[in-house]
Design a protein around this motif. Structure first.
Motif, PDB file in Angstrom:
ATOM      1  N   ASN A 114       3.188  14.400  -8.726  1.00 27.18           N
ATOM      2  CA  ASN A 114       3.509  15.685  -8.089  1.00 27.18           C
ATOM      3  C   ASN A 114       2.397  16.241  -7.215  1.00 27.18           C
ATOM      4  O   ASN A 114       2.638  17.083  -6.349  1.00 27.18           O
ATOM      5  N   ARG A 115       1.189  15.786  -7.423  1.00 29.49           N
ATOM      6  CA  ARG A 115       0.040  16.344  -6.688  1.00 29.49           C
ATOM      7  C   ARG A 115      -0.281  15.433  -5.504  1.00 29.49           C
ATOM      8  O   ARG A 115      -0.983  14.433  -5.617  1.00 29.49           O
ATOM      9  N   LYS A 116       0.226  15.816  -4.321  1.00 29.98           N
ATOM     10  CA  LYS A 116       0.049  15.014  -3.114  1.00 29.98           C
ATOM     11  C   LYS A 116       0.330  15.888  -1.898  1.00 29.98           C
ATOM     12  O   LYS A 116       0.920  16.966  -2.019  1.00 29.98           O
ATOM     13  N   LEU A 117      -0.084  15.422  -0.727  1.00 31.92           N
ATOM     14  CA  LEU A 117       0.252  16.088   0.525  1.00 31.92           C
ATOM     15  C   LEU A 117       0.696  15.031   1.534  1.00 31.92           C
ATOM     16  O   LEU A 117       0.218  13.896   1.506  1.00 31.92           O
ATOM     17  N   TYR A 118       1.611  15.444   2.408  1.00 29.84           N
ATOM     18  CA  TYR A 118       2.075  14.542   3.459  1.00 29.84           C
ATOM     19  C   TYR A 118       1.251  14.765   4.725  1.00 29.84           C
ATOM     20  O   TYR A 118       1.006  15.903   5.131  1.00 29.84           O
ATOM     21  N   VAL A 119       0.839  13.665   5.350  1.00 28.27           N
ATOM     22  CA  VAL A 119      -0.009  13.752   6.536  1.00 28.27           C
ATOM     23  C   VAL A 119       0.703  14.456   7.681  1.00 28.27           C
ATOM     24  O   VAL A 119       0.067  15.090   8.529  1.00 28.27           O
ATOM     25  N   ILE A 168      -0.336  11.020   1.904  1.00 30.34           N
ATOM     26  CA  ILE A 168       0.584   9.930   2.213  1.00 30.34           C
ATOM     27  C   ILE A 168       1.424  10.292   3.433  1.00 30.34           C
ATOM     28  O   ILE A 168       1.475  11.453   3.844  1.00 30.34           O
ATOM     29  N   ASN A 169       2.064   9.288   4.026  1.00 28.26           N
ATOM     30  CA  ASN A 169       2.967   9.569   5.137  1.00 28.26           C
ATOM     31  C   ASN A 169       4.407   9.563   4.658  1.00 28.26           C
ATOM     32  O   ASN A 169       4.682   9.395   3.466  1.00 28.26           O
ATOM     33  N   SER A 170       5.348   9.764   5.589  1.00 29.86           N
ATOM     34  CA  SER A 170       6.754   9.880   5.207  1.00 29.86           C
ATOM     35  C   SER A 170       7.314   8.590   4.623  1.00 29.86           C
ATOM     36  O   SER A 170       8.351   8.600   3.964  1.00 29.86           O
ATOM     37  N   ARG A 204       0.815  -1.218   0.000  1.00 19.46           N
ATOM     38  CA  ARG A 204       0.000   0.000   0.000  1.00 19.46           C
ATOM     39  C   ARG A 204       0.849   1.269   0.000  1.00 19.46           C
ATOM     40  O   ARG A 204       0.432   2.321   0.503  1.00 19.46           O
ATOM     41  N   ARG A 205       2.019   1.171  -0.581  1.00 20.57           N
ATOM     42  CA  ARG A 205       2.823   2.373  -0.805  1.00 20.57           C
ATOM     43  C   ARG A 205       2.312   3.068  -2.054  1.00 20.57           C
ATOM     44  O   ARG A 205       2.089   2.434  -3.087  1.00 20.57           O
ATOM     45  N   TRP A 206       2.157   4.384  -1.926  1.00 17.04           N
ATOM     46  CA  TRP A 206       1.583   5.173  -3.019  1.00 17.04           C
ATOM     47  C   TRP A 206       2.619   5.408  -4.108  1.00 17.04           C
ATOM     48  O   TRP A 206       3.764   5.763  -3.834  1.00 17.04           O
ATOM     49  N   HIS A 207       2.208   5.197  -5.364  1.00 18.13           N
ATOM     50  CA  HIS A 207       3.111   5.416  -6.497  1.00 18.13           C
ATOM     51  C   HIS A 207       2.644   6.554  -7.402  1.00 18.13           C
ATOM     52  O   HIS A 207       3.423   7.034  -8.227  1.00 18.13           O
TER      53      HIS A 207
END
Length: 371
Positions: free
Chosen positions: A319-324, A346-348, A290-293
């Motif tokens: 490129n379009r994402k945010l870190y929790v 997504i997380n770190s 479940r790692r985001w690609h």
């Protein structure tokens, strides 16, 4: 790191400025003290380095009762920044920054290296600023030097008493951003006093809201906004105003379940059919852990199919994402204005946590306004 145990401050005329304060600030934490004038926030701060002496209870710094320590030595171990900057006007920038290391007897070579390191960290080229006098600098630059001076001896604890209160809004915002960057990099324990709730919400890991010498509520910015403990907290935050919706609040307030999740090695043709059947225009692509690609979009997939591409991993948008950990509502709003599609959170470790949608943002805003 810093621990208040039933701390009291009573002045000779009987005024009780701080009443039974119990508070623990953890190592590396950024804690903001806030409240109306006379609530005891500045007095509480000054008792930590014994600029004010407590009249009851105990304060511990790094496990040591401060009343057992020499107050001068204690102050040299704690960084301190005030609103007026307090720079020595006839000393250069380098000399001002080096004040405490000199008192501690650091060798000249070590002091010079530390001054250069701090100026570089603050984006102030040493060849341009090192030998300037405070009068040759703007208010914002002087305040920046005040912060560097507090960090010069590498203290574990830094106290900041309304350090940006006298600055114009642009300088204030810039310095707040720089302070957050410095804190993230150095992991210092910072205790910060302000009267500005917007500043507290932007900077704090936790906020301590005080009233009449006592704590009304301690919590994260989100906790104070979403779960005020008392009517006073609710009114102080301003729950009946749009300003309650802080752009600096964590994006986790908007987190929703993923609408459609696709395996990294899925075939474009199969995914296209599934998206059309489910009437969705985007999906999130993950692997077996479940790692985001990346994200995929219906229009992009159709174009990729026409070009003869076979797998979704050939069409990823990354490129379009945010870190929790540090994404906020303002970031999400700006992305949604630019494009209505869900934003992956997504997380770190790059693990998909959920999504943020335009509908979720609207619902959150409406709920805040009608509370």
């Amino acid at each position: 790191m810093v621990y208040f145990e039933n701390v009291e401050k009573r002045y000779p005329d009987g005024t009780l400025a701080v009443d039974g304060l119990n508070l623990e600030v953890e190592s590396g934490e950024f804690v903001v003290l806030i409240g109306p004038s006379g609530c005891g926030k500045t007095t509480s701060l000054k008792m930590i380095n014994r600029l004010e002496e407590c009249t009851g209870g105990k304060i511990y710094v790094n496990g040591k009762d401060i009343m057992t320590l020499n107050p001068v030595k204690l102050r040299r171990q704690i960084g301190y920044v005030i609103q007026e900057r307090g720079l020595m006007p006839h000393h250069t920038v380098a000399e001002n920054i080096a004040t405490v290391p000199l008192l501690l007897g650091w060798p000249k070579k070590k002091i010079d290296a530390r001054v250069d390191e701090l100026l570089d960290m603050a984006g102030l080229p040493k060849e341009k600023y090192k030998y300037r006098l405070p009068a040759q600098m703007s208010g914002g630059q002087q305040q920046r030097i005040g912060v560097l001076r507090a960090l010069a001896s590498d203290p574990e604890v830094v106290l900041m008493d309304e350090p940006f209160g006298a600055l114009d809004p642009i300088s204030r915002d810039n310095l707040q951003n720089e302070l957050l960057t410095i804190h993230k990099k150095l992991k210092k324990t910072i205790i910060f006093v302000t009267h500005d709730i917007s500043e507290a919400l932007k900077l704090a890991d936790r906020i301590v809201l005080m009233r009449r010498g006592k704590i009304e509520q301690i919590g994260t910015p989100d906790e104070l906004i979403n779960n005020p403990a008392t009517k006073f907290v609710e009114e102080f935050i301003g729950s009946d105003q749009l300003s309650q919706i802080s752009g600096d609040a964590s994006v986790t307030a908007l987190l929703e379940d993923v609408i459609m999740e696709v395996n990294l090695n899925a075939a474009i043709e199969d995914v296209l059919e599934d998206m059309q059947d489910r009437d969705v225009k985007s999906a999130q692509v993950t692997d077996a852990k479940r790692r985001w690609h990346g994200s995929i979009y219906l229009s992009t997939l159709k174009k990729a199919k026409r070009e003869g591409k076979q797998l979704v991993k050939e069409t990823l948008s990354v490129n379009r994402k945010l870190y929790v950990e540090d994404g906020n509502l303002k970031d999400a709003a700006e992305m949604l204005v630019d494009m209505e599609a869900p934003i992956p959170i997504i997380n770190s470790a790059n693990e998909l946590q959920g999504i943020v949608t335009e509908k979720g943002m609207a619902k959150y805003t409406i709920n805040k306004l009608i509370k």
